[in-house]
Design a protein around this motif. Sequence first.
Motif, PDB file in Angstrom:
ATOM      1  N   ASP A 180     -10.620 -15.679 -41.869  1.00 39.27           N
ATOM      2  CA  ASP A 180     -10.207 -14.365 -41.404  1.00 39.27           C
ATOM      3  C   ASP A 180     -10.389 -14.300 -39.891  1.00 39.27           C
ATOM      4  O   ASP A 180     -11.347 -14.880 -39.353  1.00 39.27           O
ATOM      5  CB  ASP A 180     -11.063 -13.293 -42.087  1.00 39.27           C
ATOM      6  N   PRO A 181      -9.492 -13.640 -39.168  1.00 39.40           N
ATOM      7  CA  PRO A 181      -9.654 -13.570 -37.716  1.00 39.40           C
ATOM      8  C   PRO A 181     -10.774 -12.601 -37.335  1.00 39.40           C
ATOM      9  O   PRO A 181     -11.130 -11.692 -38.087  1.00 39.40           O
ATOM     10  CB  PRO A 181      -8.293 -13.038 -37.249  1.00 39.40           C
ATOM     11  N   SER A 182     -11.302 -12.821 -36.163  1.00 37.60           N
ATOM     12  CA  SER A 182     -12.269 -11.855 -35.636  1.00 37.60           C
ATOM     13  C   SER A 182     -11.533 -10.576 -35.270  1.00 37.60           C
ATOM     14  O   SER A 182     -10.302 -10.578 -35.068  1.00 37.60           O
ATOM     15  CB  SER A 182     -12.958 -12.439 -34.403  1.00 37.60           C
ATOM     16  N   SER A 183     -12.262  -9.480 -35.171  1.00 34.02           N
ATOM     17  CA  SER A 183     -11.626  -8.224 -34.790  1.00 34.02           C
ATOM     18  C   SER A 183     -11.021  -8.322 -33.397  1.00 34.02           C
ATOM     19  O   SER A 183     -10.001  -7.703 -33.087  1.00 34.02           O
ATOM     20  CB  SER A 183     -12.640  -7.082 -34.855  1.00 34.02           C
ATOM     21  N   ASN A 184     -11.658  -9.138 -32.531  1.00 32.39           N
ATOM     22  CA  ASN A 184     -11.118  -9.316 -31.187  1.00 32.39           C
ATOM     23  C   ASN A 184      -9.778 -10.046 -31.205  1.00 32.39           C
ATOM     24  O   ASN A 184      -8.872  -9.711 -30.445  1.00 32.39           O
ATOM     25  CB  ASN A 184     -12.110 -10.081 -30.307  1.00 32.39           C
ATOM     26  N   ASP A 185      -9.660 -11.060 -32.065  1.00 33.11           N
ATOM     27  CA  ASP A 185      -8.395 -11.791 -32.128  1.00 33.11           C
ATOM     28  C   ASP A 185      -7.268 -10.909 -32.665  1.00 33.11           C
ATOM     29  O   ASP A 185      -6.105 -11.077 -32.288  1.00 33.11           O
ATOM     30  CB  ASP A 185      -8.538 -13.059 -32.976  1.00 33.11           C
ATOM     31  N   ILE A 186      -7.577  -9.971 -33.555  1.00 39.08           N
ATOM     32  CA  ILE A 186      -6.558  -9.030 -34.011  1.00 39.08           C
ATOM     33  C   ILE A 186      -6.084  -8.169 -32.843  1.00 39.08           C
ATOM     34  O   ILE A 186      -4.887  -7.929 -32.662  1.00 39.08           O
ATOM     35  CB  ILE A 186      -7.097  -8.156 -35.158  1.00 39.08           C
ATOM     36  N   GLN A 187      -7.053  -7.727 -32.028  1.00 38.81           N
ATOM     37  CA  GLN A 187      -6.701  -6.960 -30.839  1.00 38.81           C
ATOM     38  C   GLN A 187      -5.867  -7.805 -29.866  1.00 38.81           C
ATOM     39  O   GLN A 187      -4.875  -7.340 -29.302  1.00 38.81           O
ATOM     40  CB  GLN A 187      -7.969  -6.489 -30.130  1.00 38.81           C
ATOM     41  N   HIS A 188      -6.288  -9.061 -29.659  1.00 37.15           N
ATOM     42  CA  HIS A 188      -5.570  -9.937 -28.728  1.00 37.15           C
ATOM     43  C   HIS A 188      -4.136 -10.171 -29.196  1.00 37.15           C
ATOM     44  O   HIS A 188      -3.217 -10.242 -28.376  1.00 37.15           O
ATOM     45  CB  HIS A 188      -6.290 -11.278 -28.595  1.00 37.15           C
ATOM     46  N   ASP A 189      -3.939 -10.333 -30.498  1.00 36.12           N
ATOM     47  CA  ASP A 189      -2.590 -10.546 -31.005  1.00 36.12           C
ATOM     48  C   ASP A 189      -1.711  -9.318 -30.767  1.00 36.12           C
ATOM     49  O   ASP A 189      -0.541  -9.442 -30.417  1.00 36.12           O
ATOM     50  CB  ASP A 189      -2.633 -10.883 -32.508  1.00 36.12           C
ATOM     51  N   PHE A 190      -2.287  -8.138 -30.914  1.00 37.43           N
ATOM     52  CA  PHE A 190      -1.505  -6.904 -30.758  1.00 37.43           C
ATOM     53  C   PHE A 190      -1.254  -6.580 -29.286  1.00 37.43           C
ATOM     54  O   PHE A 190      -0.149  -6.181 -28.900  1.00 37.43           O
ATOM     55  CB  PHE A 190      -2.232  -5.740 -31.436  1.00 37.43           C
ATOM     56  N   TYR A 191      -2.262  -6.788 -28.430  1.00 39.13           N
ATOM     57  CA  TYR A 191      -2.165  -6.370 -27.031  1.00 39.13           C
ATOM     58  C   TYR A 191      -1.929  -7.525 -26.052  1.00 39.13           C
ATOM     59  O   TYR A 191      -1.957  -7.325 -24.847  1.00 39.13           O
ATOM     60  CB  TYR A 191      -3.444  -5.630 -26.622  1.00 39.13           C
ATOM     61  N   ASN A 192      -1.736  -8.737 -26.568  1.00 42.68           N
ATOM     62  CA  ASN A 192      -1.484  -9.910 -25.709  1.00 42.68           C
ATOM     63  C   ASN A 192      -2.710 -10.269 -24.877  1.00 42.68           C
ATOM     64  O   ASN A 192      -2.635 -10.520 -23.677  1.00 42.68           O
ATOM     65  CB  ASN A 192      -0.284  -9.671 -24.783  1.00 42.68           C
ATOM     66  N   THR A 224      -9.443 -16.169 -29.265  1.00 43.76           N
ATOM     67  CA  THR A 224     -10.504 -17.137 -29.514  1.00 43.76           C
ATOM     68  C   THR A 224      -9.951 -18.340 -30.271  1.00 43.76           C
ATOM     69  O   THR A 224     -10.202 -19.488 -29.908  1.00 43.76           O
ATOM     70  CB  THR A 224     -11.638 -16.494 -30.327  1.00 43.76           C
ATOM     71  N   LEU A 225      -9.204 -18.070 -31.343  1.00 46.26           N
ATOM     72  CA  LEU A 225      -8.538 -19.138 -32.081  1.00 46.26           C
ATOM     73  C   LEU A 225      -7.295 -19.586 -31.310  1.00 46.26           C
ATOM     74  O   LEU A 225      -6.815 -18.909 -30.398  1.00 46.26           O
ATOM     75  CB  LEU A 225      -8.140 -18.634 -33.477  1.00 46.26           C
ATOM     76  N   ASN A 226      -6.775 -20.742 -31.698  1.00 50.21           N
ATOM     77  CA  ASN A 226      -5.633 -21.325 -30.993  1.00 50.21           C
ATOM     78  C   ASN A 226      -4.314 -20.776 -31.557  1.00 50.21           C
ATOM     79  O   ASN A 226      -3.725 -21.338 -32.478  1.00 50.21           O
ATOM     80  CB  ASN A 226      -5.670 -22.854 -31.115  1.00 50.21           C
ATOM     81  N   PHE A 227      -3.852 -19.658 -31.024  1.00 52.79           N
ATOM     82  CA  PHE A 227      -2.584 -19.088 -31.445  1.00 52.79           C
ATOM     83  C   PHE A 227      -1.959 -18.346 -30.273  1.00 52.79           C
ATOM     84  O   PHE A 227      -2.625 -18.049 -29.269  1.00 52.79           O
ATOM     85  CB  PHE A 227      -2.760 -18.139 -32.642  1.00 52.79           C
ATOM     86  N   THR A 228      -0.687 -18.042 -30.394  1.00 55.51           N
ATOM     87  CA  THR A 228       0.027 -17.295 -29.364  1.00 55.51           C
ATOM     88  C   THR A 228       0.202 -15.859 -29.826  1.00 55.51           C
ATOM     89  O   THR A 228       0.788 -15.614 -30.893  1.00 55.51           O
ATOM     90  CB  THR A 228       1.418 -17.911 -29.102  1.00 55.51           C
ATOM     91  N   PRO A 229      -0.263 -14.889 -29.074  1.00 50.61           N
ATOM     92  CA  PRO A 229      -0.085 -13.488 -29.464  1.00 50.61           C
ATOM     93  C   PRO A 229       1.397 -13.116 -29.553  1.00 50.61           C
ATOM     94  O   PRO A 229       2.201 -13.518 -28.718  1.00 50.61           O
ATOM     95  CB  PRO A 229      -0.774 -12.724 -28.332  1.00 50.61           C
ATOM     96  N   THR A 230       1.726 -12.343 -30.592  1.00 50.74           N
ATOM     97  CA  THR A 230       3.125 -11.955 -30.808  1.00 50.74           C
ATOM     98  C   THR A 230       3.309 -10.468 -31.033  1.00 50.74           C
ATOM     99  O   THR A 230       4.387 -10.025 -31.424  1.00 50.74           O
ATOM    100  CB  THR A 230       3.705 -12.722 -32.015  1.00 50.74           C
ATOM    101  N   GLY A 231       2.266  -9.673 -30.813  1.00 51.85           N
ATOM    102  CA  GLY A 231       2.423  -8.228 -30.957  1.00 51.85           C
ATOM    103  C   GLY A 231       1.978  -7.686 -32.294  1.00 51.85           C
ATOM    104  O   GLY A 231       2.338  -6.563 -32.655  1.00 51.85           O
ATOM    105  N   GLY A 232       1.168  -8.450 -33.052  1.00 50.06           N
ATOM    106  CA  GLY A 232       0.619  -7.948 -34.306  1.00 50.06           C
ATOM    107  C   GLY A 232       1.381  -8.350 -35.546  1.00 50.06           C
ATOM    108  O   GLY A 232       2.549  -8.734 -35.503  1.00 50.06           O
TER     109      GLY A 232
END
Length: 433
Positions: free
Chosen positions: A287-299, A303-311
């Motif tokens: 499961d992602p950290s709460s921060n990574d969920i924020q990073h994905d939504f807000y660019n 922490t994990l190796n992924f590219t943010p795409t807006g949630g």
Amino acid sequence: MKSTLPILFLCLFGIFITSCGDDDCTEVTWYQDTDGDGFGNPDEVIRSCDQPEGYVANSGDCDDSNKDANSDTLPTWYKDADADGFGDPNSPLEACTQPEGYVTNNTDCDDTNKDANPDSFPTWYEDADGDGFGNPDVTTEACTQPDGYVADNTDCDDSNKDANPDMFPTWYRDADGDNYGDSNDFMEACTQPEGYVADDTDCDDSNADINPGAEEDDNDGIDSNCDGTVEITNIWLGPMTPISKPANADWTNPQYQDRITDKVVITRQNNRPFYNYQWWQDQFGQDPSSNDIQHDFYNGTPTLNFTPTGGTKGIKWAILNNSGDHPEWDSNFTLYGTLGEPDHFYSLNNVVTMITNLNNGQNVTEVVNNFTIKVANNGELSTPNFKDIVGIRLGAWLVEDNIYVIFTFTSWGEGKGPNPNPGAFSYERSTQQ
């Protein structure tokens, strides 16, 4: 008177002596030497004590009409296989008289071709495609065959080795003009007929937008690129089912998750956007950290190796054009989506931001990327607020499954305020018929 008798006696004696000398000469056989080479013709003789003019004692002439043909020297003759009067310098023969099939000339450049000699060079035709048939419009004259040329001049298309009098290529009807032909409508011709092409891979020759080179639309139900696969757009219009998650509930518990497909499972951590739980499991096994969920939504910086795409990884969203009556929204807003059509399906960030700004009276005019939209007159953008999506009819495109689902959020809990309920949310969504 003097006596004359002695004188008469002497005269008679002299005549006798001379007559006796001629009777004693030995006759010799002489041979006619017409060509003056010192050798006589054995068939033309004369006997005489003295050598007659034009005669010789030698009888060794084999051809008294040719001074170069005699016992000491024989003329050279050259094979004339093609009977053009010119001999092959590589096929000589010495003989007194001319042998049959031979000539004195040795200047033939090709003794197999009567049209190839110093008086006449044959015409050769370029064979660019190497099919053995020459181009009648590209010629050269030469005694022997030049490289890349042939004697034939009947090639109808010297750029195509499959086009010649022995073989005509097959052409296929291209009725829709897309340069792809119909395999069931063809003809043979040396050169390309008008309205025909060499290709035979068009699966619909009545539609120029359908051919192997066309871009496939995964959602139109049409095999646009002729690969034999018809993409099926699956729009769920079945009964709406309610989904809810209480505040502070364990989002990893399947009881508080909405498993739509094997690839899409929606849930929400406390005080964070909702997300596709299954995508993170498939990619990282966690499961992602709460921060990574924020990073994905807000660019942000993940922490994990992924590219943010807006949630909501793997899900695109749209404001449906039947979202309801919103008099506060600008009437010029045109970015509504339609189920089954990917146009105007955007990131979750885009859609929430659009709704917030529409609620604030802005006219949203453009989506720039997963994290940026534009409003008319370069107005100031409002920060996305998830509470604004409650009551709005949304479309969700489950991209990998190619399924379209209708969502209407009915509540959104926040962790702040007089009645905090972090992580709570509820919605209704359509089901498969």
